[in-house]
Motif scaffolding. Structure first.
Motif, PDB file in Angstrom:
ATOM      1  N   THR A  99       0.860  -1.180   0.000  1.00  0.00           N
ATOM      2  CA  THR A  99       0.000   0.000   0.000  1.00  0.00           C
ATOM      3  C   THR A  99       0.895   1.228   0.000  1.00  0.00           C
ATOM      4  OG1 THR A  99      -1.725  -1.149   1.231  1.00  0.00           O
ATOM      5  CG2 THR A  99      -1.795   1.264   1.242  1.00  0.00           C
ATOM      6  N   PHE A 100       0.719   2.066  -0.989  1.00  0.00           N
ATOM      7  CA  PHE A 100       1.542   3.261  -1.136  1.00  0.00           C
ATOM      8  C   PHE A 100       0.615   4.453  -1.348  1.00  0.00           C
ATOM      9  CE2 PHE A 100       3.655  -0.442  -2.887  1.00  0.00           C
ATOM     10  CZ  PHE A 100       4.774  -0.503  -2.073  1.00  0.00           C
ATOM     11  N   SER A 101       0.963   5.579  -0.743  1.00  0.00           N
ATOM     12  CA  SER A 101       0.079   6.734  -0.897  1.00  0.00           C
ATOM     13  C   SER A 101       0.840   8.042  -0.786  1.00  0.00           C
ATOM     14  CB  SER A 101      -1.018   6.708   0.172  1.00  0.00           C
ATOM     15  OG  SER A 101      -0.453   6.921   1.443  1.00  0.00           O
ATOM     16  N   GLN A 102       0.261   9.073  -1.344  1.00  0.00           N
ATOM     17  CA  GLN A 102       0.726  10.451  -1.222  1.00  0.00           C
ATOM     18  C   GLN A 102      -0.536  11.297  -1.005  1.00  0.00           C
ATOM     19  OE1 GLN A 102       3.838  11.847  -1.449  1.00  0.00           O
ATOM     20  NE2 GLN A 102       4.786   9.862  -1.673  1.00  0.00           N
ATOM     21  N   VAL A 114       0.129  18.777   6.117  1.00  0.00           N
ATOM     22  CA  VAL A 114       0.668  17.471   6.494  1.00  0.00           C
ATOM     23  C   VAL A 114       0.646  16.494   5.331  1.00  0.00           C
ATOM     24  CG1 VAL A 114      -0.054  17.698   8.906  1.00  0.00           C
ATOM     25  CG2 VAL A 114      -1.550  16.558   7.297  1.00  0.00           C
ATOM     26  N   GLY A 115       1.578  15.549   5.384  1.00  0.00           N
ATOM     27  CA  GLY A 115       1.516  14.358   4.556  1.00  0.00           C
ATOM     28  C   GLY A 115       0.839  13.298   5.406  1.00  0.00           C
ATOM     29  N   LEU A 116      -0.295  12.831   4.933  1.00  0.00           N
ATOM     30  CA  LEU A 116      -1.147  11.950   5.733  1.00  0.00           C
ATOM     31  C   LEU A 116      -1.118  10.529   5.186  1.00  0.00           C
ATOM     32  CD1 LEU A 116      -3.123  12.687   8.100  1.00  0.00           C
ATOM     33  CD2 LEU A 116      -4.935  12.702   6.407  1.00  0.00           C
ATOM     34  N   LYS A 117      -0.961   9.571   6.076  1.00  0.00           N
ATOM     35  CA  LYS A 117      -1.060   8.168   5.694  1.00  0.00           C
ATOM     36  C   LYS A 117      -2.539   7.778   5.690  1.00  0.00           C
ATOM     37  CE  LYS A 117       3.420   7.057   7.621  1.00  0.00           C
ATOM     38  NZ  LYS A 117       4.148   6.352   8.676  1.00  0.00           N
ATOM     39  N   PRO A 118      -2.928   6.850   4.831  1.00  0.00           N
ATOM     40  CA  PRO A 118      -4.352   6.505   4.741  1.00  0.00           C
ATOM     41  C   PRO A 118      -4.907   5.826   5.988  1.00  0.00           C
ATOM     42  CG  PRO A 118      -3.051   5.075   3.317  1.00  0.00           C
ATOM     43  CD  PRO A 118      -2.121   6.129   3.863  1.00  0.00           C
ATOM     44  N   THR A 119      -4.051   5.419   6.911  1.00  0.00           N
ATOM     45  CA  THR A 119      -4.534   4.815   8.151  1.00  0.00           C
ATOM     46  C   THR A 119      -4.998   5.862   9.164  1.00  0.00           C
ATOM     47  OG1 THR A 119      -2.275   4.774   8.992  1.00  0.00           O
ATOM     48  CG2 THR A 119      -3.104   2.750   7.938  1.00  0.00           C
ATOM     49  N   MET A 120      -4.696   7.132   8.910  1.00  0.00           N
ATOM     50  CA  MET A 120      -5.066   8.210   9.829  1.00  0.00           C
ATOM     51  C   MET A 120      -6.293   8.938   9.283  1.00  0.00           C
ATOM     52  SD  MET A 120      -4.799  10.162  12.493  1.00  0.00           S
ATOM     53  CE  MET A 120      -3.305   9.658  13.297  1.00  0.00           C
ATOM     54  N   CYS A 121      -7.286   9.067  10.115  1.00  0.00           N
ATOM     55  CA  CYS A 121      -8.491   9.807   9.751  1.00  0.00           C
ATOM     56  C   CYS A 121      -8.199  11.307   9.821  1.00  0.00           C
ATOM     57  CB  CYS A 121      -9.610   9.427  10.722  1.00  0.00           C
ATOM     58  SG  CYS A 121     -11.131  10.341  10.483  1.00  0.00           S
ATOM     59  N   ILE A 122      -8.612  12.033   8.806  1.00  0.00           N
ATOM     60  CA  ILE A 122      -8.391  13.485   8.747  1.00  0.00           C
ATOM     61  C   ILE A 122      -8.918  14.157  10.011  1.00  0.00           C
ATOM     62  CG2 ILE A 122      -9.118  15.601   7.548  1.00  0.00           C
ATOM     63  CD1 ILE A 122      -8.981  13.955   4.928  1.00  0.00           C
ATOM     64  N   ALA A 123     -10.122  13.810  10.418  1.00  0.00           N
ATOM     65  CA  ALA A 123     -10.746  14.438  11.593  1.00  0.00           C
ATOM     66  C   ALA A 123     -10.016  14.082  12.885  1.00  0.00           C
ATOM     67  CB  ALA A 123     -12.217  14.024  11.684  1.00  0.00           C
TER      68      ALA A 123
END
Length: 153
Positions: free
Chosen positions: A4-7, A60-69
């Motif tokens: 799993t890779f994300s930006q 921020v650079g956010l990983k998909p495991t972290m909820c924005i809220a």
């Protein structure tokens, strides 16, 4: 999760309760560094945190495991506690309820970084109200005037 890779790049914008000019220059950078630390502790990448007396921009650079809220809730809760514990303000410090969250592509990082870096200069020419409404309109976000920050000029 493997493979799993994300930006994902998010700019948060939030204000001091009642848009009071409480974030004094003498200690503001200390609060911004503290916010960056919170983001790091959550396993996310703080790109820049900056603002002026009455509001803050967090990129921020956010990983998909972290909820924005969840991230911004933790940043706001922990930083208001820090401000109060340090005695930076005479009365109790609170962030205003709510926030704006705006997503960007990797190619926009430098522009967003520079925009946030130059907040003091930017707000000599433009009010927070105009800035915030411009962001909402640029990102085509439907909003109800009744639920915007207390944008008293």
């Amino acid at each position: 999760m493997a493979n799993t890779f994300s930006q994902i790049y998010i700019q948060y914008v939030f204000a001091v309760k009642y848009r009071q000019n409480l974030l004094q220059k003498a200690w503001r950078d200390e609060v911004f560094k503290y916010m960056s630390g919170i983001i790091n502790e959550k396993g996310q990448k703080p790109i820049i945190v900056n603002g002026v007396e009455d509001h803050v921009h967090v990129f921020v650079g956010l990983k998909p495991t972290m909820c924005i809220a969840d991230l911004i809730r933790d940043v706001k809760n922990n930083s208001s506690k820090f401000i109060n514990e340090q005695g930076f303000v005479k009365d109790k410090f609170y962030w205003q309820e709510g926030y704006g969250a705006f997503s960007y592509s990797h190619s926009a990082i430098e522009n967003v970084y520079n925009y946030i870096l130059n907040q003091e200069e930017h707000h000599r020419k433009q009010t927070f109200r105009k800035e915030y409404l411009d962001l909402l309109n640029k990102f085509e976000i439907d909003y109800d005037e009744r639920y915007l920050f207390d944008l008293l000029e």
